[in-house]
Enzyme design. Sequence first.
Site, PDB file in Angstrom:
ATOM      1  N   LYS A   1      12.680  72.451  93.583  1.00  0.00           N
ATOM      2  CA  LYS A   1      13.738  71.810  94.370  1.00  0.00           C
ATOM      3  C   LYS A   1      15.055  72.550  94.164  1.00  0.00           C
ATOM      4  O   LYS A   1      15.394  72.933  93.035  1.00  0.00           O
ATOM      5  CB  LYS A   1      13.878  70.343  93.959  1.00  0.00           C
ATOM      6  CG  LYS A   1      14.910  69.553  94.768  1.00  0.00           C
ATOM      7  CD  LYS A   1      14.946  68.099  94.327  1.00  0.00           C
ATOM      8  CE  LYS A   1      15.989  67.288  95.082  1.00  0.00           C
ATOM      9  NZ  LYS A   1      16.026  65.872  94.664  1.00  0.00           N
TER      10      LYS A   1
ATOM     11  N   SER B   1      15.536  62.239  97.962  1.00  0.00           N
ATOM     12  CA  SER B   1      16.064  63.519  98.367  1.00  0.00           C
ATOM     13  C   SER B   1      15.089  64.679  98.180  1.00  0.00           C
ATOM     14  O   SER B   1      15.316  65.775  98.673  1.00  0.00           O
ATOM     15  CB  SER B   1      17.335  63.817  97.557  1.00  0.00           C
ATOM     16  OG  SER B   1      17.035  63.890  96.159  1.00  0.00           O
TER      17      SER B   1
ATOM     18  N   SER C   1      14.170  59.338  94.254  1.00  0.00           N
ATOM     19  CA  SER C   1      14.074  60.556  95.058  1.00  0.00           C
ATOM     20  C   SER C   1      12.851  61.415  94.799  1.00  0.00           C
ATOM     21  O   SER C   1      12.650  62.419  95.474  1.00  0.00           O
ATOM     22  CB  SER C   1      15.333  61.412  94.863  1.00  0.00           C
ATOM     23  OG  SER C   1      16.436  60.799  95.492  1.00  0.00           O
TER      24      SER C   1
END
Length: 481
Positions: free
Chosen positions: A79, A154, A178
């Site tokens: 990420k 996210s 998330s």
Amino acid sequence: MELDSLTIDGARAALASSEVTATTLAELHYERIAARDGTINSFLALSRERALEQAAKIDGMAARGEDLPVLAGVPVGIKDVLVMKGAPATAGSLILKGYRPPYDATAVAKLEAAGAVLLGKLNCDEFAMGSSNENSAYGPVLNPRALDRVPGGSSGGSAAAVAADFAVATLGTDTGGSIRQPAAFCGVVGVLPTYGRVSRYGLIAFASSLDRVGPLTKTVKDAATVLQVLAGHDVLDATSSERPVDDYVGALSKPVEGLRVGVPEEYFGEGLDPEIRAAIDGVLAGLKTAGCVVKPVSLPHTKYAIPTYYVIATAEASSNLSRFDGVRFGLRSEEAKTLSEMFRKTRDAGFGAEVKRRILLGTYSLSAGYYDAYYRKAQQVRTLLTRDFLTAFAEVDVLVAPVTPTPAFKLGAKTDDPVQMYLEDIYSVAASLAGICGVSVPCGETKDGLPIGVQVMGRHFDEATMFRVAKAVEAGFEAHG
């Protein structure tokens, strides 16, 4: 080689038997990304040179007959809020466009030391702020299971990459859901470790008392394997725990018979999609059949979790994001004539609408005259929420609950209503505030074929028991799914 449903064990077995090389495995994943990710938009940058160098190293070890590390040759995505030497680190924001950090996050370094091949950086909501991955400055990520739906956020890019078989595993971050929410939306496994279990060194911070790094994978065993690599004390992170790390993979073979499973009544009220409720009822029935004792519990302060979270998280974001001002790294406004004007113009151009909204909310709650009324009060309620979990865990070994109130929603459906978007986190933020561990496991599908996830929550630092129950849930879904 077939990449669909390829697991860590499958990849290592193929390497050990010379069915495939690590270099070939990496190239196959890059080919799949090139062919399909133009639509899904899960990767922001590829680190091909670094990946192939690592793959060649693993191939050399295999050729010499050396023992292969636990993640040898396994393709992994990172990420883009975790820094990786030489690769872009944008956090999904324009304000960090062009920034390339000179070091690796501890989690990234641990994966590579364990043999993982790092494919590249994954799309995410800007500074990890969002529940749909529509807040990225580099375009939304689409859900591979339904291209008209969001993948969750996210860590939407991390979940989508696993669901689309672009990577065997990925790293995400979870501040208020998330990792778990996108895992549920995309039909993969996503882990929230106990706060302090995995180092945050090298993580671009959103809310420092909430942010956690964790894996997203195709199976519970893969998740346990990756967390085993990530977990442990790090002298570079003062919040990192010195507690010994349990044998998560070994725990999976233990039966769940006799374990006490709590069902928090506050998580099954108005607003929960009936198909999700039915799927979780099926999970609980399966756990009873496996010998678990299922009993209701109460977490009475749950109704305050969303407002508490959005006061604390935005306050910490306001503080953390003050460092992005055009001076040290990333974007710098070329129109400014004075220093203060450069600050204003850089931040105005570099931050998106959701990040600005949260900075404003956080700054307000920390301001003179409002600190006691908002931030201090929120921290007091956080203590009450934590005590709720401690009381519940005195009676049960794990908690089982929904991850989200609805399945994956359509792109654009909630972008104009921030409150509705924030309510997507209603079942995930309490565990984040309390610092406990949790995992989202696929447990069913809606009549439209959308994935449904169930959340298994465990005591602080008791990921081993959490994984045991998650494995039983997974086995039940595979048997009946």
